[in-house]
Design an enzyme around this catalytic site. Structure first.
Site, short mmCIF file in Angstrom:
data_model
loop_
_atom_site.label_atom_id
_atom_site.label_comp_id
_atom_site.label_asym_id
_atom_site.label_seq_id
_atom_site.Cartn_x
_atom_site.Cartn_y
_atom_site.Cartn_z
N TYR A 162 51.54 5.49 48.37
CA TYR A 162 51.54 4.25 48.15
C TYR A 162 50.83 3.97 46.88
O TYR A 162 51.33 3.41 45.96
CB TYR A 162 51.04 3.43 49.22
CG TYR A 162 50.90 1.95 49.04
CD1 TYR A 162 52.04 0.92 49.04
CD2 TYR A 162 49.67 1.36 48.60
CE1 TYR A 162 52.05 -0.17 48.72
CE2 TYR A 162 49.54 -0.02 48.48
CZ TYR A 162 50.53 -0.95 48.51
OH TYR A 162 50.48 -2.10 48.14
N ALA A 164 50.04 6.28 44.57
CA ALA A 164 50.52 6.68 43.21
C ALA A 164 51.94 5.87 42.69
O ALA A 164 52.13 5.77 41.56
CB ALA A 164 51.06 8.13 43.50
N LYS A 166 52.32 2.81 43.16
CA LYS A 166 51.55 1.60 42.34
C LYS A 166 51.23 1.81 41.18
O LYS A 166 51.28 1.00 40.27
CB LYS A 166 50.50 0.82 43.30
CG LYS A 166 51.43 0.21 44.71
CD LYS A 166 52.32 -0.96 44.52
CE LYS A 166 52.89 -1.58 45.62
NZ LYS A 166 53.47 -2.53 45.30
N ILE A 195 45.26 -8.77 51.20
CA ILE A 195 45.83 -10.03 51.35
C ILE A 195 46.39 -10.00 52.72
O ILE A 195 47.12 -9.16 53.11
CB ILE A 195 46.70 -10.23 50.47
CG1 ILE A 195 46.47 -10.00 48.95
CG2 ILE A 195 47.41 -11.69 50.47
CD1 ILE A 195 45.45 -10.82 48.37
P1 NAP Z 1 55.17 -8.33 53.37
O1 NAP Z 1 54.55 -9.59 54.05
O2 NAP Z 1 55.59 -6.91 54.29
O3 NAP Z 1 56.36 -8.65 52.42
C1 NAP Z 1 57.07 -7.58 51.84
C2 NAP Z 1 58.60 -8.11 51.99
O4 NAP Z 1 59.37 -7.07 51.35
C3 NAP Z 1 59.14 -8.01 53.55
O5 NAP Z 1 59.79 -8.80 53.64
C4 NAP Z 1 59.92 -6.73 53.47
O6 NAP Z 1 60.90 -6.68 54.55
C5 NAP Z 1 60.67 -6.72 52.29
N1 NAP Z 1 61.07 -5.38 51.82
C6 NAP Z 1 60.62 -3.97 52.34
N2 NAP Z 1 61.35 -3.07 51.60
C7 NAP Z 1 62.23 -3.75 50.78
C8 NAP Z 1 63.38 -3.33 49.98
N3 NAP Z 1 63.66 -1.91 50.03
N4 NAP Z 1 64.17 -4.27 49.53
C9 NAP Z 1 63.82 -5.56 49.42
N5 NAP Z 1 62.80 -6.01 50.15
C10 NAP Z 1 62.04 -5.12 50.90
O7 NAP Z 1 54.31 -7.63 52.43
P2 NAP Z 1 53.27 -8.22 51.09
O8 NAP Z 1 51.93 -7.74 51.36
O9 NAP Z 1 53.60 -9.56 51.01
O10 NAP Z 1 54.00 -7.54 49.90
C11 NAP Z 1 54.38 -7.81 48.71
C12 NAP Z 1 53.90 -6.83 47.62
O11 NAP Z 1 52.51 -6.92 47.48
C13 NAP Z 1 54.30 -5.40 47.79
O12 NAP Z 1 54.75 -4.74 46.79
C14 NAP Z 1 52.81 -4.94 48.38
O13 NAP Z 1 52.81 -3.51 47.88
C15 NAP Z 1 51.98 -5.65 47.42
N6 NAP Z 1 50.56 -5.74 47.87
C16 NAP Z 1 50.36 -6.28 49.19
C17 NAP Z 1 49.09 -6.14 49.54
C18 NAP Z 1 48.34 -6.83 50.66
O14 NAP Z 1 47.09 -6.66 50.91
N7 NAP Z 1 49.14 -7.52 51.34
C19 NAP Z 1 47.89 -5.79 48.39
C20 NAP Z 1 48.28 -4.94 47.45
C21 NAP Z 1 49.66 -5.14 46.97
P3 NAP Z 1 60.35 -5.84 55.95
O15 NAP Z 1 59.22 -6.64 56.55
O16 NAP Z 1 61.63 -5.98 56.79
O17 NAP Z 1 60.18 -4.59 55.73
#
Ligand code: NAP
Length: 268
Positions: A162, A164, A166, A195
């Site tokens: 993850y 790498a 990002k 978050i």
């Molecule tokens: P989230 O609540 O899990 O939302 C991500 C959404 O993307 C989910 O609906 C997921 O569906 C969907 N998804 C997964 N694989 C996909 C694909 N191949 N194509 C299209 N949609 C897909 O997570 P989030 O925390 O909001 O994440 C959003 C972004 O923020 C991500 O890139 C994550 O790496 C980044 N991020 C999050 C945090 C944190 O603390 N939350 C911190 C740093 C970065 P499913 O649930 O069905 O898999």
């Protein structure tokens, strides 16, 4: 009375991973700011429910089930946006996965997990930029915002595949900003810290069940975790015209987490 224009009035935005967490908060904020939206996610049920909610509030919005790791589906998504709205002003590459969390040591990890994580977190953004930049180049305008992570700029905030992936997204933000700058297409990234979203639900559930809620986010200098809306605000800034002279930049939205070496014993 004349209706007040929002920051995104007249603009069309594609948001991936829009059905949950940061993507959903971004869709809701963009809708409030007058944008018309093309929302994409693999979770069709949640996507449909968000589209209905935003439609009921008067937003121009379509939802398209899309797996961003599949180039054909991404290319179809871009075509659907052009067909519906005739242009693409903003792309938010937000879909992401952590991959397998059960194996910490590299020697135990499946190569397939690395491929899957890179497929979504890196190639998903690459396909989106590759296909969306073509209409943007013709328009001579566009803004792309990638959701990377603090894990992409420091170790210790996620599994190594993850992190790498990002980090690759941070660098892709910079290279694509350089490639596309002369077309007036800007590319920036946000790096969220911890978050509360669907992705981090297991961490939050565990901490709450174990009576350790106060530990959530305590590594950030603000001594708390963040909310999806707080990341969406930064994405909106990069997406809209208020950041018109900013490209190739990476902004941590992490309560100060990456400002510190975070060595508790060294704090006086
Ligand atoms: P989230 O609540 O899990 O939302 C991500 C959404 O993307 C989910 O609906 C997921 O569906 C969907 N998804 C997964 N694989 C996909 C694909 N191949 N194509 C299209 N949609 C897909 O997570 P989030 O925390 O909001 O994440 C959003 C972004 O923020 C991500 O890139 C994550 O790496 C980044 N991020 C999050 C945090 C944190 O603390 N939350 C911190 C740093 C970065 P499913 O649930 O069905 O898999």
């Amino acid at each position: 009375m004349e209706e007040k224009a929002g920051r995104l009035t007249g603009k069309t935005a594609i948001i991936t991973g829009a059905a949950s967490g940061i993507g959903q908060a971004t869709a809701e904020l963009f809708a409030m700011e007058g944008g018309q939206l093309v929302l994409a996610d693999v979770n069709e049920a949640e996507l449909k429910s968000l589209v209905m909610q935003l439609e009921n509030q008067g937003t121009g919005v379509i939802g398209i089930k899309t797996d961003v790791s599949d180039e054909k589906q991404v290319s179809d998504l871009v075509s659907a946006c052009i067909e519906e709205y005739g242009r693409i002003d903003i792309v938010c590459n937000n879909a992401g996965i952590t991959g397998d969390l059960s194996k910490v040591n590299l020697e135990e990890q499946e190569t397939d997990n690395w491929i899957k994580v890179y497929g979504v977190n890196v190639l998903g953004a690459v396909y989106m930029v590759k296909h969306a930049c073509q209409p943007m180049m013709k328009q001579k305008a566009g803004s792309i915002v990638n959701t990377s992570s603090v894990a992409g700029i420091r170790s210790g905030a996620g599994p190594n595949a993850y992190s790498a992936s990002k980090a690759a997204l941070v660098n892709f933000t910079q290279t694509s900003a350089c490639d596309l700058g002369s077309y007036n297409i800007r590319v920036n990234a946000v790096c969220p810290g911890l978050i509360e979203t669907g992705m981090t639900k297991p961490v939050f559930d565990y901490a709450r069940q174990a009576g350790k809620e106060e530990k959530l986010g305590n590594r950030a200098e603000l001594k708390r975790y963040g909310l999806p809306k707080e990341v969406a605000n930064a994405i909106l800034f990069f997406a809209g015209d208020e950041s018109s002279f900013i490209t190739g930049q990476v902004l941590p939205v992490d309560g100060g987490n990456t400002a510190s070496l975070n060595m508790p014993g060294m704090k006086f």
